[in-house]
Enzyme design. Structure first.
Site, PDB file in Angstrom:
ATOM      1  CG  ASP A 152     -10.045 -10.151 -20.492  1.00  0.00           C
ATOM      2  OD1 ASP A 152      -9.416 -11.224 -20.396  1.00  0.00           O
ATOM      3  OD2 ASP A 152     -10.817  -9.891 -21.436  1.00  0.00           O
ATOM      4  CG  HIS A 167      -2.264   0.685   0.914  1.00  0.00           C
ATOM      5  ND1 HIS A 167      -2.393   1.744   0.033  1.00  0.00           N
ATOM      6  CD2 HIS A 167      -3.505   0.464   1.407  1.00  0.00           C
ATOM      7  CE1 HIS A 167      -3.653   2.142   0.006  1.00  0.00           C
ATOM      8  NE2 HIS A 167      -4.349   1.378   0.810  1.00  0.00           N
TER       9      HIS A 167
END
Length: 439
Positions: free
Chosen positions: A378, A166
């Site tokens: 994807d 993070h």
């Protein structure tokens, strides 16, 4: 809903981890992280999971090889991820761009996607098998910045799990990296959005001076009951469109889906914790600040942390007595506080107050992942069955949750909230939520 007592068990065979370096030479340099990046509350790794079905049209392509090769190409553009985080004077974090690479694990599981049933949402069964080296998940300095495991399934599908540091990126920056990775996997020669470092935009001023009220960083002592992390359980709650409509009917004015779900979570969680009426509670809402900058074009391609979490604050008694509309109004008011000046003030505060942690007492944090559309990641196998955080909580802080778009086992589109509570508090939370939804 599904809790961590899922009966599904399976075995994963992992190959030894390897380092994947950039596919071409990259600059050897040290890059400072911004003063928004290296605050104490972001010094952890967050696990993301992407689950893909078998795609008959691309039979013969090995997802491990495709993803590994595309990753090395992506790291040419995102080369700081191939380096190591160092800590300097005053706990200042920086990236040593060594080009060593990210940690990558190839694995196979003796399970099919269908065997997961309705478990394709957090918490995932046998999750510790789907990501190598989870025991050291909280270590971020002098270690690979990315930890990735790709696990083939018996059915031809696969599961991708990443530990996302993070310190390096927020949700928007992570999605930008993932998009670049998928583009390379599908044959692109470079990312459609070129990454921009520009961490100097969110550095503290000289001299630093705090100009806004940042109650999210108050350091307070309180008798509020804290969660016993040894008894924490994980559970996800699915919100259908009809559930969201039911919640809206409890609010006497127009509000966003984020506002009403956040208010619902805050109220139900506060009631479940059985706090005293006078005890202070706060809801910190993650606000993407990119659109709040006067020259937001300068942030196109910026993949660092560029958000704030202003705190809506009240007492447990007022929150529980005044209804959902009251909570919604508190949430709406703090969200608009985030401006370019607010972000600069946070950066200054981090230097003045030595990178202090946000307020954990009586607090919860929520982040909206609906706009990131992680399910649309994807690599050539179509969109993910599930794409998003692997569990509730944020590092060592269990009071964090996320709003994640999800299609359940019945094909219904909705939103899930993965949360962490003690087992008894979780039962009370579920009861409060059912009552609020009129179930």
């Amino acid at each position: 809903m599904m809790n961590s007592s899922s009966p599904l068990m399976f075995t994963v065979r992992r190959r030894p981890p390897v380092l994947v370096p950039p596919a071409a030479s990259t600059p050897s340099e040290v890059k400072l992280l911004s003063d928004i990046d290296d605050q104490e509350g972001l010094r952890f790794n967050i696990p993301f999971i992407f689950i893909y079905r078998h795609e008959p049209s691309i039979t013969g392509k090995d997802p491990v090889k495709v993803l590994k090769h595309a990753l090395s190409q992506t790291l040419v553009y995102y080369y700081p991820f191939a380096g190591r985080i160092r800590e300097g004077v005053g706990r200042k974090l920086m990236v040593d761009c060594t080009g060593e690479g990210v940690m990558f694990v190839e694995a196979e599981a003796d399970v099919t996607l269908d065997q997961f049933g309705d478990s394709l949402q957090p918490p995932f069964p046998c999750f510790q098998e789907l990501l190598h080296d989870v025991a050291d998940a909280e270590l971020i300095i002098d270690r690979p910045i990315r930890l990735i495991q790709v696990t083939r399934l018996k059915c031809g599908g696969f599961i991708l799990v990443l530990h996302l540091n993070h310190i390096m990126s927020d949700g928007a920056g992570t999605k930008q990296f993932m998009n670049a990775w998928t583009e390379m996997a599908r044959g692109a020669h470079q990312p459609s959005i070129q990454p921009v470092w520009r961490r100097e935009i969110l550095m503290a001023r000289d001299p630093p001076h705090i100009t806004c009220n940042h109650r999210e960083y108050e350091q307070i002592l309180s008798p509020i009951k804290e969660e016993n992390t040894n008894t924490i359980v994980h559970q996800s709650f699915f919100f259908r469109s009809s559930d969201i409509a039911s919640l809206r009917r409890l609010v006497p004015h127009q509000c966003t889906t984020f506002d009403v779900i956040t208010a619902c979570f805050w109220c139900c969680r506060t009631k479940a914790l059985q706090l005293q009426p006078y005890e202070e509670v706060r809801m910190m809402c993650i606000v993407n600040a990119r659109p709040r900058f006067s020259d937001n074009r300068a942030l196109v391609g910026y993949y660092g942390n560029c958000f704030a979490y202003p705190a809506a604050i009240t007492t447990a008694g007022k929150l529980c007595e005044n209804g959902l509309g009251y909570a919604v109004e508190l949430i709406r008011k703090v969200k608009v506080e985030v401006t370019e000046e607010y972000m600069q003030s946070v950066a200054d505060l981090m230097v003045i107050k030595e990178r202090c942690l946000f307020t954990t007492v009586g607090s919860c944090v929520i982040s909206d992942l609906t706009r990131a559309k992680f399910r649309e990641v994807d690599f050539g196998w179509g969109e993910a069955v599930y794409g998003g955080v692997a569990k509730g909580g944020a590092g060592p802080f269990p009071g964090a949750t996320y709003i994640v778009p999800h299609k359940n086992v019945n094909g219904e589109e909705g939103l899930i909230l993965p949360i962490c509570l003690s087992s008894q508090d979780m039962k009370r939370f579920a009861k409060e939520l059912d009552e609020m939804l009129g179930r």
